[in-house]
Scaffold this motif. Sequence first.
Motif, PDB file in Angstrom:
ATOM      1  N   THR A 132       5.450   5.319  -0.144  1.00 38.67           N
ATOM      2  CA  THR A 132       4.073   5.303  -1.020  1.00 38.67           C
ATOM      3  C   THR A 132       3.041   6.506  -0.727  1.00 38.67           C
ATOM      4  O   THR A 132       1.964   6.664  -1.105  1.00 38.67           O
ATOM      5  CB  THR A 132       3.398   3.986  -0.754  1.00 38.67           C
ATOM      6  N   GLY A 241      -3.155   0.248   4.268  1.00 38.87           N
ATOM      7  CA  GLY A 241      -2.414  -0.399   3.271  1.00 38.87           C
ATOM      8  C   GLY A 241      -1.267   0.351   2.587  1.00 38.87           C
ATOM      9  O   GLY A 241      -0.903  -0.369   1.562  1.00 38.87           O
ATOM     10  N   ASP A 244       1.510  -2.208   2.751  1.00 44.55           N
ATOM     11  CA  ASP A 244       1.437  -3.590   1.771  1.00 44.55           C
ATOM     12  C   ASP A 244       1.680  -2.902   0.517  1.00 44.55           C
ATOM     13  O   ASP A 244       2.508  -3.725  -0.420  1.00 44.55           O
ATOM     14  CB  ASP A 244      -0.061  -3.930   1.970  1.00 44.55           C
ATOM     15  N   CYS A 245       1.357  -1.830   0.217  1.00 39.16           N
ATOM     16  CA  CYS A 245       1.656  -1.491  -1.257  1.00 39.16           C
ATOM     17  C   CYS A 245       3.310  -1.185  -1.298  1.00 39.16           C
ATOM     18  O   CYS A 245       3.964  -1.394  -2.463  1.00 39.16           O
ATOM     19  CB  CYS A 245       1.187   0.072  -1.389  1.00 39.16           C
ATOM     20  N   GLU A 248       4.524  -4.745  -1.976  1.00 36.19           N
ATOM     21  CA  GLU A 248       4.230  -5.143  -3.301  1.00 36.19           C
ATOM     22  C   GLU A 248       4.773  -4.436  -4.504  1.00 36.19           C
ATOM     23  O   GLU A 248       4.489  -4.627  -5.542  1.00 36.19           O
ATOM     24  CB  GLU A 248       2.619  -5.330  -3.354  1.00 36.19           C
ATOM     25  N   ARG A 250       3.981  -1.366  -5.494  1.00 36.13           N
ATOM     26  CA  ARG A 250       2.772  -0.707  -6.339  1.00 36.13           C
ATOM     27  C   ARG A 250       2.284   0.594  -5.576  1.00 36.13           C
ATOM     28  O   ARG A 250       2.613   0.759  -4.514  1.00 36.13           O
ATOM     29  CB  ARG A 250       1.665  -1.584  -6.424  1.00 36.13           C
ATOM     30  N   PHE A 252      -0.047   3.337  -4.360  1.00 35.48           N
ATOM     31  CA  PHE A 252      -1.455   3.160  -3.406  1.00 35.48           C
ATOM     32  C   PHE A 252      -2.690   3.572  -4.165  1.00 35.48           C
ATOM     33  O   PHE A 252      -2.566   4.834  -4.593  1.00 35.48           O
ATOM     34  CB  PHE A 252      -1.228   4.007  -2.100  1.00 35.48           C
TER      35      PHE A 252
END
Length: 255
Positions: A132, A241, A244-245, A248, A250, A252
């Motif tokens: 990411t 984050g 987390d991205c 998930e 997705r 950033f």
Amino acid sequence: MQPIEPVLYRKWFYTVAAALPGGMGDADCLRSSLGEYCRAPAEDSHEMLALLSDSNDITEAFLSDTKRIADNARYYYEDYAQAYSSACSRLQGIRAQTSSQREKHYALGCKTIEDVRQYSDGKRDVGIMFPTLTPQLQEYAFWLSMAHLFDSTEREHERDAEDYSREAEQSRFELAWKQLLGEPQSYRICLDALGPVGFYNGALANFLIFDVSLQSQIFHCYPALEPIPGLSVACVDDLQGLDDCLVEKRPFPFP
């Protein structure tokens, strides 16, 4: 370059002011009524507000002075535009190295955090970034770090100062500019992201090291478990984050 733009706007202001006969007074249209520096005449500057006010408030002397400044700005344009370009053009072209240019720190093919951890565990003593952390985001993080360091450097110069005039403020700005953006050809800086940005030897890493060549207009970065002694360290939480991205699946989100 968004994070560093306020610094570039200030450099533009001082460059224009140095060329105009009236100095900072003539360049004040490049500051808003709140004192913010702008790349073009500020719509909410005192000068523009006066022009939009009741015509009875606009004196002949004011109009004459406004015309003088506008004429001078046009006359000296080539001088200050060239001076600004000379000072800033190399900064505007800086790019992060992509995986095709420097595969070493990229986790190519990794889809999960566990994939990246295992990949890192097999690449001993090499910082591996989360997927990411794209080149575009690396560039944002770099300029975020530079903006933070510039602010810290300028405040350090101000701490012991007794002169708070506009001229002294410019002097402190130019000193910080010279140290960080003006003369160096290459350097290393560190970012404490206050959250994981990748792995090092299989352990989560919160630090990014940037190796920068201003002459070549490139840099590469890599995760580390701690700062390298002697490096300047910026500390910002805008990259929190990234993990987390990845979980998930997705991209950033950043400005």
